[in-house]
Scaffold this motif. Sequence first.
Motif, PDB file in Angstrom:
ATOM      1  N   VAL A  19      24.897  38.772  55.232  1.00 13.85           N
ATOM      2  CA  VAL A  19      25.037  38.184  53.904  1.00 13.85           C
ATOM      3  C   VAL A  19      26.510  38.052  53.526  1.00 13.85           C
ATOM      4  N   MET A  20      26.904  36.844  53.179  1.00 17.90           N
ATOM      5  CA  MET A  20      28.242  36.569  52.679  1.00 17.90           C
ATOM      6  C   MET A  20      28.119  36.031  51.261  1.00 17.90           C
ATOM      7  N   GLY A  21      29.079  36.346  50.436  1.00 15.18           N
ATOM      8  CA  GLY A  21      29.012  35.901  49.054  1.00 15.18           C
ATOM      9  C   GLY A  21      30.350  35.516  48.482  1.00 15.18           C
ATOM     10  N   TRP A  22      30.293  34.828  47.360  1.00 14.07           N
ATOM     11  CA  TRP A  22      31.478  34.481  46.581  1.00 14.07           C
ATOM     12  C   TRP A  22      31.353  35.088  45.194  1.00 14.07           C
ATOM     13  N   PHE A  23      32.441  35.670  44.738  1.00 13.70           N
ATOM     14  CA  PHE A  23      32.552  36.210  43.399  1.00 13.70           C
ATOM     15  C   PHE A  23      33.770  35.592  42.738  1.00 13.70           C
ATOM     16  N   ARG A  24      33.854  35.728  41.431  1.00 18.77           N
ATOM     17  CA  ARG A  24      35.042  35.247  40.739  1.00 18.77           C
ATOM     18  C   ARG A  24      35.390  36.191  39.594  1.00 18.77           C
ATOM     19  N   GLN A  25      36.664  36.207  39.268  1.00 17.21           N
ATOM     20  CA  GLN A  25      37.135  37.062  38.197  1.00 17.21           C
ATOM     21  C   GLN A  25      38.217  36.341  37.402  1.00 17.21           C
ATOM     22  N   ALA A  26      37.938  36.118  36.136  1.00 16.77           N
ATOM     23  CA  ALA A  26      38.902  35.517  35.237  1.00 16.77           C
ATOM     24  C   ALA A  26      39.732  36.618  34.592  1.00 16.77           C
ATOM     25  N   PRO A  27      40.943  36.295  34.131  1.00 13.38           N
ATOM     26  CA  PRO A  27      41.796  37.310  33.506  1.00 13.38           C
ATOM     27  C   PRO A  27      41.094  38.025  32.359  1.00 13.38           C
ATOM     28  N   GLY A  28      41.114  39.348  32.400  1.00  7.57           N
ATOM     29  CA  GLY A  28      40.519  40.139  31.346  1.00  7.57           C
ATOM     30  C   GLY A  28      39.007  40.210  31.357  1.00  7.57           C
ATOM     31  N   LYS A  29      38.377  39.656  32.378  1.00  8.89           N
ATOM     32  CA  LYS A  29      36.928  39.656  32.437  1.00  8.89           C
ATOM     33  C   LYS A  29      36.425  40.385  33.676  1.00  8.89           C
ATOM     34  N   GLU A  30      35.179  40.750  33.634  1.00  8.39           N
ATOM     35  CA  GLU A  30      34.547  41.459  34.730  1.00  8.39           C
ATOM     36  C   GLU A  30      34.299  40.514  35.902  1.00  8.39           C
ATOM     37  N   ARG A  31      34.306  41.074  37.087  1.00 11.73           N
ATOM     38  CA  ARG A  31      33.980  40.307  38.272  1.00 11.73           C
ATOM     39  C   ARG A  31      32.556  39.766  38.170  1.00 11.73           C
ATOM     40  N   GLU A  32      32.363  38.519  38.547  1.00 15.30           N
ATOM     41  CA  GLU A  32      31.095  37.832  38.373  1.00 15.30           C
ATOM     42  C   GLU A  32      30.573  37.295  39.701  1.00 15.30           C
ATOM     43  N   PHE A  33      29.308  37.521  39.953  1.00 15.16           N
ATOM     44  CA  PHE A  33      28.666  36.957  41.131  1.00 15.16           C
ATOM     45  C   PHE A  33      28.526  35.453  40.970  1.00 15.16           C
ATOM     46  N   VAL A  34      28.849  34.718  42.027  1.00 15.39           N
ATOM     47  CA  VAL A  34      28.756  33.259  41.998  1.00 15.39           C
ATOM     48  C   VAL A  34      27.620  32.769  42.884  1.00 15.39           C
ATOM     49  N   THR A  35      27.662  33.151  44.154  1.00 13.32           N
ATOM     50  CA  THR A  35      26.667  32.673  45.106  1.00 13.32           C
ATOM     51  C   THR A  35      26.710  33.519  46.367  1.00 13.32           C
ATOM     52  N   TYR A  43      22.256  31.490  43.720  1.00 16.16           N
ATOM     53  CA  TYR A  43      23.285  30.972  42.842  1.00 16.16           C
ATOM     54  C   TYR A  43      23.172  31.557  41.449  1.00 16.16           C
ATOM     55  N   ALA A  44      24.312  31.824  40.852  1.00 14.13           N
ATOM     56  CA  ALA A  44      24.328  32.171  39.443  1.00 14.13           C
ATOM     57  C   ALA A  44      23.954  30.935  38.634  1.00 14.13           C
ATOM     58  N   ASP A  45      23.293  31.141  37.509  1.00 13.65           N
ATOM     59  CA  ASP A  45      22.866  30.018  36.685  1.00 13.65           C
ATOM     60  C   ASP A  45      24.042  29.146  36.245  1.00 13.65           C
ATOM     61  N   SER A  46      25.195  29.746  36.072  1.00 14.47           N
ATOM     62  CA  SER A  46      26.351  29.027  35.576  1.00 14.47           C
ATOM     63  C   SER A  46      26.893  27.982  36.549  1.00 14.47           C
ATOM     64  N   VAL A  47      26.553  28.115  37.836  1.00 21.17           N
ATOM     65  CA  VAL A  47      27.071  27.184  38.835  1.00 21.17           C
ATOM     66  C   VAL A  47      25.978  26.407  39.543  1.00 21.17           C
ATOM     67  N   LYS A  48      24.751  26.726  39.277  1.00 21.93           N
ATOM     68  CA  LYS A  48      23.627  26.075  39.941  1.00 21.93           C
ATOM     69  C   LYS A  48      23.658  24.568  39.703  1.00 21.93           C
ATOM     70  N   GLY A  49      23.520  23.812  40.783  1.00 20.44           N
ATOM     71  CA  GLY A  49      23.558  22.366  40.692  1.00 20.44           C
ATOM     72  C   GLY A  49      24.941  21.776  40.848  1.00 20.44           C
ATOM     73  N   ARG A  50      25.978  22.609  40.764  1.00 24.97           N
ATOM     74  CA  ARG A  50      27.350  22.134  40.894  1.00 24.97           C
ATOM     75  C   ARG A  50      28.040  22.680  42.137  1.00 24.97           C
ATOM     76  N   PHE A  51      27.733  23.922  42.497  1.00 26.17           N
ATOM     77  CA  PHE A  51      28.348  24.573  43.647  1.00 26.17           C
ATOM     78  C   PHE A  51      27.357  24.645  44.800  1.00 26.17           C
ATOM     79  N   VAL A 100      40.027  33.705  39.802  1.00 26.34           N
ATOM     80  CA  VAL A 100      40.310  34.037  41.189  1.00 26.34           C
ATOM     81  C   VAL A 100      38.973  34.154  41.903  1.00 26.34           C
ATOM     82  N   TYR A 101      38.819  33.408  42.964  1.00 26.94           N
ATOM     83  CA  TYR A 101      37.573  33.421  43.723  1.00 26.94           C
ATOM     84  C   TYR A 101      37.720  34.307  44.938  1.00 26.94           C
ATOM     85  N   LEU A 102      36.775  35.216  45.094  1.00 24.66           N
ATOM     86  CA  LEU A 102      36.819  36.223  46.136  1.00 24.66           C
ATOM     87  C   LEU A 102      35.648  36.076  47.087  1.00 24.66           C
TER      88      LEU A 102
END
Length: 118
Positions: free
Chosen positions: A33-49, A59-67, A92-94
């Motif tokens: 399993v490989m994944g992508w996460f992202r973290q904006a300044p001052g915010k918690e790390r967020e699962f992307v896909t 996919y996270a709902d926030s990116v579904k259909g776009r990523f 920052v995408y990790l």
Amino acid sequence: QVQLVESGGGLVQSGGSLRLSCAASGGTFRSYVMGWFRQAPGKEREFVTAITWSGGTYYADSVKGRFTISRDNTKNTVYLQMNSLKPEDTAVYLCASKGFRGISYIYWGQGTQVTVSS
């Protein structure tokens, strides 16, 4: 030691696209399993896909259909195609990989900056 290196980040306008890559190296390690996460300044790390060895995706709902996440197992590389980008995608995408037992994400890349302007 397993190393993950992201590339492809940059500055794009709202509605634009970017394609991120994550190359894995080190020993003979292969991640189920490989994944992508992202973290904006001052915010918690967020699962992307995430993607499994056989191609199952999540996919996270926030990116579904776009990523779109994909992987090339022969190259030990995972990709993230990002379309219809929004300013809120700025972060920052990790890249990350689960460990040998596949229980949790334990290997992380250094991150690549994605900035979306309006």
